[in-house]
Structures are given as C-alpha cells and as structure tokens.
Design a protein around this motif. Structure first.
Motif, PDB file in Angstrom:
ATOM      1  N   ARG A  75      16.227  83.351  29.760  1.00  9.93           N
ATOM      2  CA  ARG A  75      14.849  83.980  30.786  1.00  9.93           C
ATOM      3  C   ARG A  75      15.095  83.361  32.225  1.00  9.93           C
ATOM      4  N   PHE A  76      17.071  82.733  32.494  1.00  8.40           N
ATOM      5  CA  PHE A  76      17.171  82.030  33.586  1.00  8.40           C
ATOM      6  C   PHE A  76      18.570  83.379  34.707  1.00  8.40           C
ATOM      7  N   ASP A  77      18.067  83.659  35.998  1.00  3.51           N
ATOM      8  CA  ASP A  77      18.795  84.383  36.377  1.00  3.51           C
ATOM      9  C   ASP A  77      19.770  83.664  37.825  1.00  3.51           C
ATOM     10  N   VAL A  78      18.878  83.026  38.657  1.00  2.00           N
ATOM     11  CA  VAL A  78      19.853  82.569  38.848  1.00  2.00           C
ATOM     12  C   VAL A  78      18.717  81.101  39.724  1.00  2.00           C
ATOM     13  N   ILE A  79      19.346  80.186  39.849  1.00  2.00           N
ATOM     14  CA  ILE A  79      18.717  79.058  39.399  1.00  2.00           C
ATOM     15  C   ILE A  79      19.357  77.923  40.349  1.00  2.00           C
ATOM     16  N   LEU A  80      18.191  77.626  41.498  1.00  2.00           N
ATOM     17  CA  LEU A  80      17.818  77.162  42.519  1.00  2.00           C
ATOM     18  C   LEU A  80      17.701  75.211  43.039  1.00  2.00           C
ATOM     19  N   THR A  81      18.224  74.598  42.744  1.00  2.00           N
ATOM     20  CA  THR A  81      18.568  73.398  43.001  1.00  2.00           C
ATOM     21  C   THR A  81      19.264  72.167  43.934  1.00  2.00           C
ATOM     22  N   GLU A  82      19.390  70.908  43.872  1.00  2.00           N
ATOM     23  CA  GLU A  82      18.972  70.249  44.763  1.00  2.00           C
ATOM     24  C   GLU A  82      21.088  69.626  43.577  1.00  2.00           C
ATOM     25  N   ASN A  83      21.986  68.879  44.825  1.00  2.00           N
ATOM     26  CA  ASN A  83      23.464  67.897  44.061  1.00  2.00           C
ATOM     27  C   ASN A  83      23.288  67.586  42.750  1.00  2.00           C
ATOM     28  N   MET A  84      22.035  66.810  43.326  1.00  2.00           N
ATOM     29  CA  MET A  84      21.628  65.766  41.943  1.00  2.00           C
ATOM     30  C   MET A  84      21.252  66.568  40.433  1.00  2.00           C
ATOM     31  N   PHE A  85      20.457  66.847  40.757  1.00  2.00           N
ATOM     32  CA  PHE A  85      20.256  68.054  39.649  1.00  2.00           C
ATOM     33  C   PHE A  85      20.659  68.631  39.255  1.00  2.00           C
ATOM     34  N   GLY A  86      21.465  69.302  40.155  1.00  2.00           N
ATOM     35  CA  GLY A  86      22.857  70.644  39.689  1.00  2.00           C
ATOM     36  C   GLY A  86      23.759  70.504  39.126  1.00  2.00           C
ATOM     37  N   ASP A  87      24.384  69.115  39.058  1.00  2.00           N
ATOM     38  CA  ASP A  87      25.950  68.466  38.257  1.00  2.00           C
ATOM     39  C   ASP A  87      25.484  67.953  36.845  1.00  2.00           C
ATOM     40  N   ILE A  88      24.024  67.708  36.631  1.00  2.00           N
ATOM     41  CA  ILE A  88      23.437  67.439  34.934  1.00  2.00           C
ATOM     42  C   ILE A  88      23.169  68.781  34.530  1.00  2.00           C
ATOM     43  N   LEU A  89      22.478  69.721  35.097  1.00  2.00           N
ATOM     44  CA  LEU A  89      22.042  70.984  34.764  1.00  2.00           C
ATOM     45  C   LEU A  89      23.106  71.992  34.766  1.00  2.00           C
ATOM     46  N   SER A  90      24.380  72.050  35.215  1.00  2.00           N
ATOM     47  CA  SER A  90      25.626  72.343  35.272  1.00  2.00           C
ATOM     48  C   SER A  90      26.661  72.071  34.289  1.00  2.00           C
ATOM     49  N   ASP A  91      26.418  70.789  33.540  1.00  2.00           N
ATOM     50  CA  ASP A  91      27.088  70.684  32.756  1.00  2.00           C
ATOM     51  C   ASP A  91      26.922  70.597  31.267  1.00  2.00           C
ATOM     52  N   GLU A  92      25.767  70.967  31.365  1.00  2.00           N
ATOM     53  CA  GLU A  92      24.486  70.846  29.780  1.00  2.00           C
ATOM     54  C   GLU A  92      24.736  72.603  30.144  1.00  2.00           C
ATOM     55  N   ALA A  93      24.789  73.362  30.880  1.00  2.00           N
ATOM     56  CA  ALA A  93      24.735  74.492  31.021  1.00  2.00           C
ATOM     57  C   ALA A  93      26.322  74.470  30.176  1.00  2.00           C
ATOM     58  N   ALA A  94      27.482  74.053  30.707  1.00  2.00           N
ATOM     59  CA  ALA A  94      28.662  74.694  29.586  1.00  2.00           C
ATOM     60  C   ALA A  94      28.418  74.869  28.755  1.00  2.00           C
ATOM     61  N   VAL A  95      27.615  73.883  27.608  1.00  2.00           N
ATOM     62  CA  VAL A  95      27.246  73.981  26.475  1.00  2.00           C
ATOM     63  C   VAL A  95      27.090  75.352  25.741  1.00  2.00           C
ATOM     64  N   LEU A  96      26.294  76.786  26.874  1.00  2.00           N
ATOM     65  CA  LEU A  96      25.845  77.567  25.971  1.00  2.00           C
ATOM     66  C   LEU A  96      27.031  78.345  26.358  1.00  2.00           C
ATOM     67  N   THR A  97      28.107  78.349  27.277  1.00  2.00           N
ATOM     68  CA  THR A  97      29.697  78.969  27.255  1.00  2.00           C
ATOM     69  C   THR A  97      30.754  78.216  26.076  1.00  2.00           C
ATOM     70  N   GLY A  98      29.927  77.371  25.220  1.00  2.00           N
ATOM     71  CA  GLY A  98      31.473  77.072  24.849  1.00  2.00           C
ATOM     72  C   GLY A  98      31.870  76.149  25.027  1.00  2.00           C
ATOM     73  N   SER A  99      32.247  75.773  26.061  1.00  2.00           N
ATOM     74  CA  SER A  99      33.340  74.529  26.845  1.00  2.00           C
ATOM     75  C   SER A  99      32.859  74.201  27.943  1.00  2.00           C
ATOM     76  N   LEU A 100      32.946  73.341  28.975  1.00  2.00           N
ATOM     77  CA  LEU A 100      33.064  73.065  30.530  1.00  2.00           C
ATOM     78  C   LEU A 100      34.547  73.925  31.122  1.00  2.00           C
ATOM     79  N   GLY A 101      35.529  73.842  29.730  1.00  2.00           N
ATOM     80  CA  GLY A 101      36.625  74.785  30.403  1.00  2.00           C
ATOM     81  C   GLY A 101      36.247  76.471  30.657  1.00  2.00           C
TER      82      GLY A 101
END
Length: 209
Positions: A75-101
C-alpha cells in the motif's frame, strides 16, 4: 522532538518530488492524536500537498503504519515522517527485504547529500567477509540517481542486484537455515559487478548494430 514549519516543509517537498517519479503517493506518518508537534507536522504537510495536485496524500498514525508495513506493505509508495519514527519504521521495513543489510539510504534535500547503507558501518563484521554489500551497492545507485542524475547507471546497478538475487545467490544474513552455501562479501560484489559489465557490453553491442 521539536520541528519548525520550514523544516517540515523542506522534507515534505523532497517526499512529494520523489513520489512524482514513482507511483505518485505520499503517506505522511505522525502521532497527531498525542503529540503537539505532530499536529504542526500534519498541518504543514497538508499545506505542501496543495502544490502537488498530481500526488495522492494520506495520513497515518505511526502505530498504524507499523502494523500496515507488516500486513500490507504494497500500500506504500513514499513514506514521509520525522527522524525518530523514521528510524523505527526503516528498521521494521528491513524485515520485508530479508535483512537490514539489504537497505540503502540517502539523506537528501540539504546542502550536501549523504548516502550509506541503513545499518551503517557494521564494525562487528569488519574483516570477516560475511557482511551483505547490497545495501552499500544500492546506496551507490541512489547517489547516481538523485545527485549525479544518471538514471541509466542507477538502473543498471539495481537491475544487477535483482538479477543476482533472482538467481538464488545469498549472503549469510539471507540464508535463513538453508543448506545453500552463503556468498562472501567479495563474492557477492563480484557477481553484481559481472552483471553490470555484461549489461553494459550488451548495450554497447546493441547501439553498434
């Protein structure tokens, strides 16, 4: 957590400009039902959206966004958010690709653009040959696309990453219990390079014909 309207407007315009080059949708993430600064965030983003009538805007609270990232990431294309929320959500999103790497990142829109893998330098993996280089390679593609304005080169790198992964090649962090032998950092990098070189040679051959 303090932001001025001008800071919010600056990063919002980066998001809307990026969406225009993608699927044309921005999801603004805040916590406006609790935080006063988030109400300023929502109001400012809504105001900026009026300059982008071709881009769809929706708003989500950060907890709802975290849920949708897991249950319905498409459902997402571009997510716009502030720094703290972005740090948390980007690490969560890493699971979608299989790895933070796997995740590349860019800090753009200011005087100087900065590109790096989301995980940073991973000093605990230094010298072991087990780090996943795809986040760093993907960051180079983002640099070529957003700063160097070289979309063809960026496309070649990103296509090579997809081809190598689709062929089943994996570094240690992507194996997940499989008996497949993981590639080392340099082996994965060499495969990506070989695919890029092959793509360039094919392109040159096509133009020569």
């Amino acid at each position: 957590m303090r932001y001025s309207a001008s800071e919010i407007e600056r990063v919002a315009r980066v998001a809307f400009d990026a969406a225009r080059k993608r699927r044309g949708k921005v999801t603004s993430v805040d916590k406006a039902n609790v935080l006063e600064v988030s109400r300023l965030w929502r109001d400012t983003v809504t105001c900026v959206a009026k300059d982008y009538p071709d881009v769809e805007l929706d708003h989500l609270y950060v907890d709802a966004c975290a849920m949708h990232l897991v249950t319905d990431p498409r459902r997402f294309d571009v997510i716009l958010t502030e720094n703290m929320f972005g740090d948390i959500l980007s690490d969560e999103a890493a699971v979608l690709t299989g790895s933070l790497g796997m995740l590349a990142s860019a800090t753009i829109g200011g005087a100087v653009d900065l590109y790096e893998p989301v995980h940073g330098s991973a000093p605990d993996l230094a010298g072991l040959g087990v780090a996943n280089p795809l986040g760093a390679i993907g960051s180079a593609a983002m640099l070529l696309r957003h700063t160097a304005r070289n979309n063809a080169a960026a496309d070649a790198i990103e296509a090579s990453i997809n081809e190598v992964l689709n062929a089943g090649h994996r570094t240690r962090d992507l194996i997940n219990g499989s008996k497949r032998r993981p590639l080392s950092t340099s082996e994965m990098g060499d495969l990506i390079r070989a695919h890029i070189v092959e793509a360039v040679e094919i392109s040159h051959s096509y133009h020569a014909v």
